[in-house]
Design an enzyme around this catalytic site. Structure first.
Site, PDB file in Angstrom:
ATOM      1  N   ASP A  57      -2.486   6.124  -3.638  1.00  0.00           N
ATOM      2  CA  ASP A  57      -1.351   5.448  -3.001  1.00  0.00           C
ATOM      3  C   ASP A  57      -0.888   4.337  -3.950  1.00  0.00           C
ATOM      4  OD1 ASP A  57      -3.564   3.809  -2.633  1.00  0.00           O
ATOM      5  OD2 ASP A  57      -2.784   2.966  -0.771  1.00  0.00           O
ATOM      6  N   ASP A 116      -1.244   1.127  -4.184  1.00  0.00           N
ATOM      7  CA  ASP A 116      -2.161   0.100  -4.709  1.00  0.00           C
ATOM      8  C   ASP A 116      -3.527   0.683  -5.064  1.00  0.00           C
ATOM      9  OD1 ASP A 116      -2.782   0.395  -1.978  1.00  0.00           O
ATOM     10  OD2 ASP A 116      -3.530  -1.664  -1.810  1.00  0.00           O
ATOM     11  N   SER A 141       0.814  -1.217   0.000  1.00  0.00           N
ATOM     12  CA  SER A 141       0.000   0.000   0.000  1.00  0.00           C
ATOM     13  C   SER A 141       0.854   1.275   0.000  1.00  0.00           C
ATOM     14  CB  SER A 141      -0.959  -0.053   1.186  1.00  0.00           C
ATOM     15  OG  SER A 141      -1.830   1.025   1.173  1.00  0.00           O
ATOM     16  N   ASP A 161      -6.067   1.998  -3.669  1.00  0.00           N
ATOM     17  CA  ASP A 161      -7.358   1.904  -2.980  1.00  0.00           C
ATOM     18  C   ASP A 161      -7.696   3.244  -2.328  1.00  0.00           C
ATOM     19  OD1 ASP A 161      -5.424   1.612  -1.035  1.00  0.00           O
ATOM     20  OD2 ASP A 161      -6.247  -0.224  -0.165  1.00  0.00           O
TER      21      ASP A 161
END
Ligand code: MG
Length: 458
Positions: free
Chosen positions: A239, A241, A96, A243
């Site tokens: 960010d 990833d 992340s 999400d």
């Protein structure tokens, strides 16, 4: 028994905390828990991604799961694809927003949501006792490729908004892709919505040399300058990833995620009246913005412990307009009940088109508040409960909430004190309605906590 899963999956420095041996065992334990089935694997751009994907694939195959590889994809993309392409589980290789040396593993259930805490405990128990399922040679599957996942996800986001309404507005959006997988999805979504896209940090770069992987008003500061230069309607920063989505407005101001989520939640309650009028957020979100703005509009705010997994599972169980965090995570249940950066972006454009207003005009409706965040070192074996009781005595005229740490809500300020889950510190968060008061409350609170720690450890 040892603990492996943190607030959101397993994280560690590549080849130190997170070795290929550990990654394989996590996959073996997860497959043993599942009892076999089809598993979709994805990754973000980070160092060690291929090494960990190989180890995960080997672990799954040895326990009788069938591994499929979706390649580079946002976490919400993998989550969306798992139930829609009929997988039994997903494994996302990502750390992340953590710094570049880190990678990690998130285990996704058949419904596309990170597995709940009790399943994590079972997987940990299997791993630490090495009670792995083993299948005979002729049941060991090869790794297969899944080509549809990213496309299915992009189409899914686009189909969740009013395309014609958004297209008419011919928006211009600056996307900061964090040099990772957000660059592969969000620009495609936006172009399908008739939007002009200026993509910053959209080359894939595991060293994250241009911008740290965590999107914040500070890390997106340079991008905010560009918004006004190019006359864009919106900035979105992901960010690593994707999400999360942190939003900046046409005036060049970048806002924390609880502010953008508060606007979206009000919009969703007006546009989609079939949804129960409640929202779920973490105690770390702004009390004055969220409760102060949504409460008088008849929207119930439910405060939950920090961590998106719990918010997702509560949103599924009880139903509501949204779930969100101040870090930019936003869940739109009519799409999927997990944080989704591209979905948040598309929904924000739909909101701008529906109201016919600029983003800056919408943000100006929210109360102006002054947050200060900090931390103090937490000694080993320090009992937080004693500190909470001390603070409750000191602020006895205020209201308390102990859903996660201690939240104290007073007339014109509130604060949250809680132990960090990742480092030996006590986190302090203060917010007030004027900057002088915020500073005074923060300084007094920090001093009070330091004196209390000194009094019991000396
Ligand atoms: Mg993330």
């Amino acid at each position: 028994m040892g603990k492996l899963f943190g607030t959101d999956g397993v994280r560690g420095i590549v080849n130190e905390g997170l070795t290929p041996e550990l990654a394989m065992k996590i996959a073996q334990a997860a497959c043993t828990w599942l009892g076999g089935g089809k598993v979709l694997i994805g990754k973000d751009v980070r160092y060690g991604g291929d090494m960990i994907v190989s180890a995960v694939s080997a672990g799954l195959a040895s326990c009788g799961c069938k591994p499929y590889y979706a390649g580079l994809i946002p976490t919400p993309g993998l989550q969306y694809a798992v139930p829609r392409l009929n997988y039994d589980m997903g494994i996302m290789v990502t750390a992340s927003h953590n710094p570049p040396p880190y990678n990690g593993i998130k285990v996704i259930g058949a419904n596309g949501v990170e597995v709940p805490r009790n399943a994590e405990r079972v997987i940990e128990d299997i791993l630490f006792n090495e009670r792995f399922r083993k299948v005979p040679y002729n049941l060991v599957s090869d790794l297969r490729v899944e080509n549809e996942a990213l496309e299915v996800y992009v189409e899914g986001v686009v189909s969740s908004v009013d395309v014609d309404l958004i297209k008419k507005k011919e928006f211009k959006v600056v996307v900061d892709g964090a040099n990772s997988v957000g660059s592969l999805a969000t620009p495609k979504v936006l172009r399908s919505l008739g939007t002009k896209v200026l993509c910053l940090n959209c080359n894939l770069d595991p060293s994250f040399s241009w911008r740290e992987p965590e999107p914040t008003p500070t890390s997106l500061g340079y991008a905010a300058k560009i918004i006004r230069e190019v006359g864009a309607d919106l900035l979105v920063g992901h960010d690593a990833d994707a999400d999360r989505a942190i939003i900046g407005d046409d005036a060049g101001r970048v806002h924390w995620g609880d502010r953008s989520a508060t606007l979206l939640t009000e919009y969703v309650s007006q546009r989609y009246p079939q949804l129960p009028k409640r929202t779920f957020t973490a105690v770390s979100s702004s009390h004055f913005v969220v409760e102060g703005y949504l409460g008088p509009k008849g929207i119930e705010v439910r405060w939950l412990p920090v961590g998106s997994v719990n918010i997702s599972h509560t949103l599924i169980r009880e139903g509501g307009l949204s779930g969100f965090e101040e870090n930019g995570g936003y869940m739109h249940p009519l799409h999927q009940p997990v944080r989704d950066g591209a979905m948040k972006t598309a929904l924000f454009l739909e909101m701008l088109a529906y109201y016919g207003k600029k983003a800056s005009e919408l943000f100006d409706k929210l109360p102006k508040t002054y947050p200060i965040k900090g931390k103090v070192p937490r000694p080993p074996n320090f009992n937080m409960r004693n500190l909470y009781e001390h603070l409750k005595d000191k602020y006895s005229s205020c209201k308390f909430d102990e859903v996660d740490g201690l939240k104290v809500v007073c007339e014109d300020f509130w604060f949250l004190v809680r132990p960090s889950g990742t480092e030996p510190v006590i986190r302090i968060m203060v917010e007030a309605l004027n900057p002088k008061l915020a500073r005074e409350v923060y300084d007094t609170l920090k001093k009070t906590i330091e004196l209390f720690i000194a009094s019991i450890t000396s």
